[in-house]
Design a protein around this motif. Sequence first.
Motif, PDB file in Angstrom:
ATOM      1  N   SER A  21       0.939  -1.284  -0.044  1.00 36.90           N
ATOM      2  CA  SER A  21      -0.008  -0.097   0.132  1.00 36.90           C
ATOM      3  C   SER A  21       0.733   1.454  -0.177  1.00 36.90           C
ATOM      4  O   SER A  21       1.974   1.150   0.353  1.00 36.90           O
ATOM      5  N   LYS A  22       0.450   2.188  -0.318  1.00 35.23           N
ATOM      6  CA  LYS A  22       0.903   3.621  -0.151  1.00 35.23           C
ATOM      7  C   LYS A  22       1.434   3.961   1.080  1.00 35.23           C
ATOM      8  O   LYS A  22       2.765   4.283   1.551  1.00 35.23           O
ATOM      9  N   LYS A  23       0.749   3.516   2.308  1.00 32.49           N
ATOM     10  CA  LYS A  23       1.055   3.814   3.672  1.00 32.49           C
ATOM     11  C   LYS A  23       2.301   2.902   3.866  1.00 32.49           C
ATOM     12  O   LYS A  23       3.478   3.574   4.454  1.00 32.49           O
ATOM     13  N   ARG A  24       2.693   1.678   3.531  1.00 31.36           N
ATOM     14  CA  ARG A  24       3.648   1.019   3.666  1.00 31.36           C
ATOM     15  C   ARG A  24       4.689   1.388   2.824  1.00 31.36           C
ATOM     16  O   ARG A  24       5.976   1.397   3.316  1.00 31.36           O
ATOM     17  N   PHE A  26       5.342   4.640   1.958  1.00 30.35           N
ATOM     18  CA  PHE A  26       5.893   5.849   2.867  1.00 30.35           C
ATOM     19  C   PHE A  26       6.681   5.202   4.228  1.00 30.35           C
ATOM     20  O   PHE A  26       7.405   6.105   4.475  1.00 30.35           O
ATOM     21  N   GLU A  27       6.255   4.346   4.755  1.00 28.01           N
ATOM     22  CA  GLU A  27       6.837   3.684   6.133  1.00 28.01           C
ATOM     23  C   GLU A  27       8.407   3.296   5.466  1.00 28.01           C
ATOM     24  O   GLU A  27       9.299   3.597   6.354  1.00 28.01           O
ATOM     25  N   PHE A  45       7.462  10.060   7.224  1.00 28.05           N
ATOM     26  CA  PHE A  45       6.074   9.569   7.034  1.00 28.05           C
ATOM     27  C   PHE A  45       5.047  10.504   7.046  1.00 28.05           C
ATOM     28  O   PHE A  45       4.187  10.616   6.372  1.00 28.05           O
ATOM     29  N   ASP A  46       5.090  11.058   8.281  1.00 26.54           N
ATOM     30  CA  ASP A  46       4.046  12.314   8.431  1.00 26.54           C
ATOM     31  C   ASP A  46       4.051  13.530   7.379  1.00 26.54           C
ATOM     32  O   ASP A  46       3.152  13.852   6.831  1.00 26.54           O
ATOM     33  N   PHE A  49       2.623  11.664   4.131  1.00 24.28           N
ATOM     34  CA  PHE A  49       1.068  11.316   4.152  1.00 24.28           C
ATOM     35  C   PHE A  49       0.645  12.629   4.300  1.00 24.28           C
ATOM     36  O   PHE A  49      -0.862  12.672   3.922  1.00 24.28           O
ATOM     37  N   GLU A  52       0.047  13.794   0.850  1.00 25.45           N
ATOM     38  CA  GLU A  52      -0.608  13.253   0.053  1.00 25.45           C
ATOM     39  C   GLU A  52      -2.470  13.496   0.192  1.00 25.45           C
ATOM     40  O   GLU A  52      -3.135  13.450  -0.433  1.00 25.45           O
ATOM     41  N   LYS A  53      -2.712  13.804   1.588  1.00 25.97           N
ATOM     42  CA  LYS A  53      -4.095  14.376   1.796  1.00 25.97           C
ATOM     43  C   LYS A  53      -4.642  15.382   1.203  1.00 25.97           C
ATOM     44  O   LYS A  53      -5.810  15.533   1.108  1.00 25.97           O
TER      45      LYS A  53
END
Length: 149
Positions: A21-24, A26-27, A45-46, A49, A52-53
């Motif tokens: 995923s996109k979240k993974r 970024f991690e 990450f922050d 993310f 991206e919002k």
Amino acid sequence: MSLIGDILPLSHIVLDLEVSSKKRLFEQAGLLLENEAGLARADVFDCLFSREKLGTTGLGQGVAIPHGRHASVKKAVGAFIRTLEPVAFDAPDGKPVSLVFVLLVPENATGDHLEVLSKLAGKFSVKTVREALLAAQTAEEVHRILVEE
């Protein structure tokens, strides 16, 4: 060296990263930049993310350039990640992404930030460049493709 070459050392290039995923993604970018550039992984990450919002950084054609500004970043830093399997990224064309260039710049950077984004977007808009990046076997090959004018 070129603008991209100045911010992309070989140690910031990862090929065939397994993420779901996109979240993974970024991690993993946070972990990479923590280990290689001394940035806190949570900050990376922050920053990515949060940006991206505001709207996707997916360009289409399997490419994304997640980017952001952060106070802990002293000079522009980049990372290139090619994912093993494409990741959903809300790109305008609806296609998942496997070619990712992460760009972080100091909070007060403006001109350099935009210049690097413009250069990257132009490079990634060329089909033969995307194909070469997908076929590259080594970080050195990727680096050469991204820095050549």
